[in-house]
Design an enzyme around this catalytic site. Structure first.
Site, PDB file in Angstrom:
ATOM      1  N   ASP A 160       0.809  -1.209   0.155  1.00 24.53           N
ATOM      2  CA  ASP A 160       0.114   0.029  -0.209  1.00 24.53           C
ATOM      3  C   ASP A 160       0.927   1.301   0.019  1.00 24.53           C
ATOM      4  O   ASP A 160       1.991   1.253   0.566  1.00 24.53           O
ATOM      5  CB  ASP A 160      -0.978   0.203   1.166  1.00 24.53           C
ATOM      6  N   ASP A 219      -7.229  -1.320  -4.408  1.00 31.15           N
ATOM      7  CA  ASP A 219      -8.301  -0.995  -3.358  1.00 31.15           C
ATOM      8  C   ASP A 219      -9.173  -0.103  -3.813  1.00 31.15           C
ATOM      9  O   ASP A 219     -10.535   0.072  -4.117  1.00 31.15           O
ATOM     10  CB  ASP A 219      -7.529  -0.519  -2.137  1.00 31.15           C
TER      11      ASP A 219
END
Length: 213
Positions: free
Chosen positions: A144, A179
């Protein structure tokens, strides 16, 4: 929207997602931060579990169970996409499913492969196709990097119910392009719910269809 175009959308999103992740993984040390703007930063973290850092307990299979569940889920999503195209459902639905599938596959790639192709990122830059990888098959960590703290370290007035005097940051989640794809797909399903799930011959989505085809 044809199945071919849906697959093309998925491929493009996967390519962008993986290029960004590999760049971050090989050019950032874990938790390294680059401030682009006050409201946008690149922060390299690795997620070992589900959304928001939730983990599956070891007695339920831990990381391996999560990865296998994701593989089963993406198989079901793939069938849903194929079935929706065959039955000529709304492009709102098909695009949403394609976005969700792209995001799911993007994070599955991290979970399945990253543990055996990357070295550790703690205090050092990771090496791609390393001789000493940090994990094993199906036990990789999801990369991420996108952080948008629109309101940071804001202290609520003491008069505010329950949370008065406490400091918070909005929005404090760190996520990736996969995401974003999943969230966008779900968002389309929520906002355009009636059009997305309308019966194939009882809907009015001509403008949207023409734009995509």
């Amino acid at each position: 929207m044809s199945l071919r175009k849906a697959y093309l959308l998925i491929f493009i999103l996967l390519l962008v997602d993986q290029v960004v992740k590999i760049y971050i993984k090989t050019n950032f040390v874990l938790e390294q931060e680059v401030r682009v703007f006050d409201w946008f930063r690149i922060v390299f973290i690795e997620n070992e579990g589900m959304a928001w850092g939730t983990k599956i307990p070891n007695w339920l299979g831990g990381k391996l169970a999560l990865t296998l569940f994701r593989l089963l889920a993406v198989t079901a999503i793939g069938f849903w996409l194929w079935d929706s195209v065959q039955k000529k459902y709304s492009n709102y639905l098909i695009v949403s499913i394609a976005l969700i599938m792209a995001g799911a596959v993007g994070n599955i790639i991290d979970s399945v492969f990253y543990g055996v192709i990357f070295s550790d990122s703690h205090g050092q830059l990771a090496t791609l196709f390393a001789d000493q990888p940090y994990g094993t098959w199906f036990h990789g960590k999801v990369v991420d990097m996108l952080y948008f703290p629109f309101i940071e370290n804001y202290t609520l007035p003491d008069s505010f119910p329950i949370w008065g005097g406490k400091t918070f940051t909005f929005f404090n989640a760190i996520f990736n392009i996969a995401d974003m794809a999943i969230s966008t797909g779900v968002g389309i399903l929520i906002v355009f719910n009636k059009k997305a799930f309308a019966q194939p011959y009882d809907r009015e989505d001509t403008v949207f269809k023409n734009n995509l085809e």
